[in-house]
Scaffold this motif. Structure first.
Motif, PDB file in Angstrom:
ATOM      1  N   ALA A   6     -58.482 -51.369 -20.514  1.00 28.77           N
ATOM      2  CA  ALA A   6     -58.981 -52.469 -19.684  1.00 28.77           C
ATOM      3  C   ALA A   6     -58.363 -52.447 -18.297  1.00 28.77           C
ATOM      4  CB  ALA A   6     -58.683 -53.800 -20.364  1.00 28.77           C
ATOM      5  N   ALA A   7     -57.101 -52.022 -18.207  1.00 25.47           N
ATOM      6  CA  ALA A   7     -56.404 -52.008 -16.919  1.00 25.47           C
ATOM      7  C   ALA A   7     -56.821 -50.834 -16.044  1.00 25.47           C
ATOM      8  CB  ALA A   7     -54.891 -51.974 -17.148  1.00 25.47           C
ATOM      9  N   THR A   8     -57.186 -49.715 -16.673  1.00 27.42           N
ATOM     10  CA  THR A   8     -57.483 -48.495 -15.908  1.00 27.42           C
ATOM     11  C   THR A   8     -58.956 -48.112 -15.941  1.00 27.42           C
ATOM     12  OG1 THR A   8     -57.067 -47.092 -17.848  1.00 27.42           O
ATOM     13  CG2 THR A   8     -55.181 -47.593 -16.413  1.00 27.42           C
ATOM     14  N   ARG A  54     -54.241 -51.703 -30.075  1.00 32.27           N
ATOM     15  CA  ARG A  54     -54.094 -52.772 -29.088  1.00 32.27           C
ATOM     16  C   ARG A  54     -53.672 -52.206 -27.732  1.00 32.27           C
ATOM     17  NH1 ARG A  54     -55.798 -58.093 -28.574  1.00 32.27           N
ATOM     18  NH2 ARG A  54     -54.364 -59.224 -27.215  1.00 32.27           N
ATOM     19  N   VAL A  55     -52.753 -51.259 -27.738  1.00 31.98           N
ATOM     20  CA  VAL A  55     -52.313 -50.628 -26.489  1.00 31.98           C
ATOM     21  C   VAL A  55     -53.473 -49.878 -25.845  1.00 31.98           C
ATOM     22  CG1 VAL A  55     -50.864 -48.778 -25.546  1.00 31.98           C
ATOM     23  CG2 VAL A  55     -49.871 -50.488 -27.078  1.00 31.98           C
ATOM     24  N   ALA A  56     -54.271 -49.190 -26.652  1.00 33.37           N
ATOM     25  CA  ALA A  56     -55.427 -48.477 -26.110  1.00 33.37           C
ATOM     26  C   ALA A  56     -56.390 -49.437 -25.430  1.00 33.37           C
ATOM     27  CB  ALA A  56     -56.135 -47.717 -27.227  1.00 33.37           C
ATOM     28  N   GLU A  57     -56.598 -50.603 -26.040  1.00 37.46           N
ATOM     29  CA  GLU A  57     -57.479 -51.609 -25.442  1.00 37.46           C
ATOM     30  C   GLU A  57     -56.897 -52.137 -24.135  1.00 37.46           C
ATOM     31  OE1 GLU A  57     -57.669 -54.470 -28.537  1.00 37.46           O
ATOM     32  OE2 GLU A  57     -59.230 -53.422 -29.664  1.00 37.46           O
ATOM     33  N   GLN A  58     -55.591 -52.424 -24.129  1.00 37.29           N
ATOM     34  CA  GLN A  58     -54.948 -52.980 -22.939  1.00 37.29           C
ATOM     35  C   GLN A  58     -54.961 -51.988 -21.781  1.00 37.29           C
ATOM     36  OE1 GLN A  58     -51.115 -54.044 -24.572  1.00 37.29           O
ATOM     37  NE2 GLN A  58     -51.742 -56.135 -25.019  1.00 37.29           N
ATOM     38  N   VAL A  59     -54.551 -50.760 -22.054  1.00 39.31           N
ATOM     39  CA  VAL A  59     -54.504 -49.746 -20.998  1.00 39.31           C
ATOM     40  C   VAL A  59     -55.915 -49.393 -20.545  1.00 39.31           C
ATOM     41  CG1 VAL A  59     -53.807 -47.392 -20.416  1.00 39.31           C
ATOM     42  CG2 VAL A  59     -52.302 -48.829 -21.811  1.00 39.31           C
ATOM     43  N   MET A  65     -58.082 -42.957 -23.152  1.00 40.76           N
ATOM     44  CA  MET A  65     -57.024 -43.689 -23.845  1.00 40.76           C
ATOM     45  C   MET A  65     -57.245 -43.685 -25.348  1.00 40.76           C
ATOM     46  SD  MET A  65     -54.246 -44.974 -22.921  1.00 40.76           S
ATOM     47  CE  MET A  65     -53.026 -45.228 -24.211  1.00 40.76           C
ATOM     48  N   PHE A  66     -58.479 -43.868 -25.773  1.00 42.78           N
ATOM     49  CA  PHE A  66     -58.739 -43.855 -27.209  1.00 42.78           C
ATOM     50  C   PHE A  66     -58.634 -42.447 -27.791  1.00 42.78           C
ATOM     51  CE2 PHE A  66     -60.513 -48.141 -26.590  1.00 42.78           C
ATOM     52  CZ  PHE A  66     -59.915 -48.769 -27.687  1.00 42.78           C
ATOM     53  N   LEU A  67     -58.900 -41.423 -26.986  1.00 46.85           N
ATOM     54  CA  LEU A  67     -58.676 -40.055 -27.448  1.00 46.85           C
ATOM     55  C   LEU A  67     -57.177 -39.801 -27.664  1.00 46.85           C
ATOM     56  CD1 LEU A  67     -61.168 -37.964 -25.278  1.00 46.85           C
ATOM     57  CD2 LEU A  67     -61.203 -38.248 -27.763  1.00 46.85           C
ATOM     58  N   ILE A  68     -56.355 -40.304 -26.751  1.00 42.81           N
ATOM     59  CA  ILE A  68     -54.902 -40.162 -26.880  1.00 42.81           C
ATOM     60  C   ILE A  68     -54.411 -40.846 -28.153  1.00 42.81           C
ATOM     61  CG2 ILE A  68     -52.690 -40.885 -25.887  1.00 42.81           C
ATOM     62  CD1 ILE A  68     -53.985 -40.468 -23.107  1.00 42.81           C
ATOM     63  N   SER A  98     -48.652 -44.282 -19.909  1.00 49.15           N
ATOM     64  CA  SER A  98     -48.729 -45.190 -21.056  1.00 49.15           C
ATOM     65  C   SER A  98     -47.604 -44.975 -22.058  1.00 49.15           C
ATOM     66  CB  SER A  98     -50.070 -44.990 -21.781  1.00 49.15           C
ATOM     67  OG  SER A  98     -51.147 -45.077 -20.885  1.00 49.15           O
ATOM     68  N   LEU A  99     -46.774 -43.955 -21.850  1.00 50.36           N
ATOM     69  CA  LEU A  99     -45.784 -43.568 -22.850  1.00 50.36           C
ATOM     70  C   LEU A  99     -44.845 -44.701 -23.270  1.00 50.36           C
ATOM     71  CD1 LEU A  99     -44.985 -41.193 -24.566  1.00 50.36           C
ATOM     72  CD2 LEU A  99     -43.429 -40.430 -22.759  1.00 50.36           C
ATOM     73  N   PRO A 100     -44.315 -45.503 -22.339  1.00 51.66           N
ATOM     74  CA  PRO A 100     -43.427 -46.600 -22.782  1.00 51.66           C
ATOM     75  C   PRO A 100     -44.111 -47.561 -23.759  1.00 51.66           C
ATOM     76  CG  PRO A 100     -43.209 -46.244 -20.429  1.00 51.66           C
ATOM     77  CD  PRO A 100     -44.379 -45.414 -20.870  1.00 51.66           C
ATOM     78  N   LEU A 101     -45.372 -47.890 -23.489  1.00 51.05           N
ATOM     79  CA  LEU A 101     -46.112 -48.772 -24.400  1.00 51.05           C
ATOM     80  C   LEU A 101     -46.451 -48.062 -25.708  1.00 51.05           C
ATOM     81  CD1 LEU A 101     -48.626 -50.432 -21.896  1.00 51.05           C
ATOM     82  CD2 LEU A 101     -46.636 -51.501 -22.953  1.00 51.05           C
TER      83      LEU A 101
END
Length: 216
Positions: free
Chosen positions: A177-179, A170-175, A185-188, A8-11
Motif C-alpha cells: 500500500a505504501a509503495t 500483513r507486512v506485504a499489504e502494508q508495504v 511484495m507478495f512475491l517476496i 522491507s527487511l526490518p519489517l
C-alpha cells in the motif's frame, strides 16, 4: 525487487518471527489438545466420544477465518477480550487440534491389534499399554500427515492479518500500500513462506528417517 526487499527487511524479520511463532505455537498446543481429542474418540465412554466428535465436526466444518473473527470480535460480547496475537493463536490451536486429532486417531488405529494383545498378555492395563506400546508406534505412523498439517498451519497464519496481527501477509499489504508495488511484495513474501516450509519439510524427512530406523 531486491531493493524493495532490503527496504522491507526490518519489517520482514519481525513478521517472519511472528509467523513462525504462531505456526509452531499453534502446532504445539494443537498437538497436545488433538491427542486428547483423539483418545476421547477412541474412549469406551460414549459421552467422551460424542464430545470429541462434535468438536472435530465444528472446527473442521467451519472456515478458519470465521473462527478467528468469532474469537476476536465475538468473545468480547461475553466479557472475554483477547489481544490480536492471543486471539489468533487460540483460533489456530483449536483449528489445528481438530485435524491433528484425526491424524493421531488414524495412526493409533493403524497399529496392529496384536500389539494390544501382546501388551495385555504382559499384564499391562489400558493406559500403560497405550503409553508404552501403542502411542509410540501410532505417532510414528502419523508423522507424514502431522508434518503436512504443520506446514499447512504456517500458511494458515496469513489469516491472522485480518485482525491486525503483523505477520508476513500483513507486512506485504502494508508495504504494498505504501509503495504500490503489490506484485513484487507478495512475491517476496511468497518466497519466504516457501523457504520456511522447505526447512520444515527437511526436518520432517529427517525425523521420519530416524524413527523408521528404530523399527527396522
Amino acid at each position: 525487487m531486491g531493493e524493495l526487499f532490503i527496504r522491507s527487511l526490518p519489517l520482514l524479520k519481525d513478521a517472519v518471527l511472528m509467523t513462525v511463532f504462531l505456526g509452531l505455537g499453534a502446532f504445539t498446543f494443537g498437538s497436545i489438545l488433538g491427542l486428547l481429542v483423539a483418545l476421547a474418540r477412541l474412549s469406551r465412554f460414549g459421552v467422551l466420544r460424542a464430545f470429541a466428535f462434535a468438536y472435530v465436526s465444528v472446527f473442521r466444518g467451519t472456515p478458519l477465518l470465521v473462527q478467528i473473527l468469532l474469537i476476536y470480535f465475538g468473545l468480547p460480547h461475553y466479557g472475554l477480550t483477547l489481544e490480536p496475537v492471543p486471539a489468533a493463536l487460540l483460533a489456530l490451536t483449536l483449528f489445528a487440534a481438530a485435524y491433528l486429532s484425526e491424524n493421531f486417531r488414524a495412526g493409533i488405529g493403524a497399529v496392529d491389534k496384536g500389539q494390544w494383545e501382546a501388551a495385555m498378555s504382559l499384564g499391562m492395563g489400558y493406559w500403560k499399554a497405550m503409553s508404552r506400546v501403542i502411542l509410540p508406534q501410532g505417532l510414528r505412523i502419523a508423522i507424514p500427515p502431522v508434518g503436512s498439517r504443520m506446514i499447512a498451519l504456517i500458511k494458515d497464519t496469513s489469516l491472522a492479518s485480518t485482525i491486525t496481527v503483523v505477520e508476513l501477509t500483513r507486512v506485504a499489504e502494508q508495504v504494498g500500500a505504501a509503495t504500490f508495488r503489490y506484485m513484487e511484495m507478495f512475491l517476496i513474501v511468497g518466497l519466504i513462506y516457501w523457504v520456511v516450509n522447505q526447512i520444515l519439510t527437511i526436518l520432517q524427512t529427517i525425523l521420519e528417517s530416524k524413527t523408521s530406523k528404530r523399527y527396522q
